[in-house]
Write an enzyme that holds these catalytic residues in place. Structure first.
Site, PDB file in Angstrom:
ATOM      1  CB  SER A   1       5.914-106.178 -15.044  1.00  9.91           C
ATOM      2  OG  SER A   1       6.252-105.268 -15.740  1.00  9.91           O
ATOM      3  CB  ALA A   2       2.497-107.779 -17.751  1.00 14.82           C
TER       4      ALA A   2
END
Length: 319
Positions: free
Chosen positions: A165-166
């Site tokens: 994800s991030a």
């Protein structure tokens, strides 16, 4: 093999669908309505309570100098001797709610399954520390690892970087920003990466933006916390990977996307863009899975499958 232009469709994994229905029935307040510290504790509790027990490996916590003060690292050691490969793993959590604890089981599993020393970092989180604090911290750790590899019994020519994800976005930026300054990583692994948020909403955001764990409201909270009200940052190459001038300096890359994830289409587009840049790229799509499934291994085996596939690919690249 060329990455396909369309992705296969499938119903959501029944166990994940049941988990989401049960969570919705509890009527908890939206994550974005809570203070960041409460959101962080909720994420820790979910990761601890919904995952299978990870393999036993040795760990040590230490601090290194960082651009904003001491940075806490957690280093995982496999049961192996000799000079080993290493994996720098960058946790997800929307730049706001992840930490070493939320991804401890993931790192233990990768350490055991890859047979590599795994280094994880508690990078600074927004909104207390907005962009580019997380970028600076992750770059700092990758440079530190390149410099201190031998002292850790690590082969500096066999270092990989990965994240979810991030964290996948930050891992990619770190590889791009350090290209030509350190020994290049051997591989880059990306699980449901953040890649773009300033363009028109994608089909996957429209399809999956509500009721599938990662919602449009939560994503907006993450981005507002990280970038503030500076719209120009949404196109900054250290955030919007699909706007980066080039991705050709990346190492061979593995990208995983989930069929029921708002980030599905941008992750797919990123894999295509990396391949078009001349980088050896493998794209694995899990049509029945949701965002954050790597934490829900006690609910459904699909998250464990994602991590096992990444581990197998990394073993091959680091051998």
């Amino acid at each position: 093999m060329s990455i396909p232009t369309t992705l296969p469709r499938a119903p959501m994994d029944p166990a994940l669908a049941g988990f989401l229905a049960q969570a919705a029935a509890q009527g908890n307040p939206p994550l974005e309505s809570l203070p960041p510290e409460i959101g962080r504790q909720i994420y820790r509790d979910l990761a601890a309570g919904l995952g299978l027990p990870p393999p036993a490996v040795t760990t040590e916590d230490r601090h290194i100098p960082g651009p904003g003060g001491p940075l806490k690292l957690r280093i995982y050691h496999p049961d192996a001797v000799g000079e080993l490969p290493a994996l720098f793993y960058v946790h997800g959590g929307g730049y706001v709610i992840g930490d070493l604890e939320t991804h401890d089981a993931v790192c233990r599993t990768l350490c055991h399954d890859v047979g590599a020393v795994v280094v994880a970092v508690d990078y600074r989180l927004a909104p207390e520390h907005p962009f580019p604090a997380a970028v600076d911290d992750v770059i700092c750790v990758l440079q530190w690892l390149a410099t201190h590899a031998r002292a850790m019994r690590v082969d500096p020519s066999r270092v990989a970087v990965a994240g979810d994800s991030a964290g996948a976005q930050l891992a990619t930026v770190a590889c791009l920003r350090t290209a030509g300054t350190i020994m290049p990583p051997r591989a880059l692994g990306l699980i449901y990466p953040v890649a773009q948020h300033h363009s028109e909403p994608s089909a996957s955001m429209a399809e999956n933006g509500e009721g599938k764990f990662l919602t449009l409201g939560v994503m907006q909270w993450f981005i507002d916390s990280y970038l503030g009200d500076r719209d120009e940052l949404k196109r900054h190459p250290d955030f919007a990977l699909l706007s980066a001038p080039t991705l050709a300096n990346l190492p061979p890359t593995w990208v995983a996307t989930m069929g029921h994830d708002p980030l599905r289409d941008e992750g797919h587009a990123l894999a295509q863009r990396i391949e078009q840049s001349g980088v050896a790229t493998e794209h694995r799509h899990y049509p029945s899975a949701i965002h954050a499934c790597i934490h829900f291994t006690a609910v459904s085996p699909v998250g464990a499958e994602v991590v096992a596939d990444l581990a197998g690919w990394l073993r091959g690249r680091l051998s």
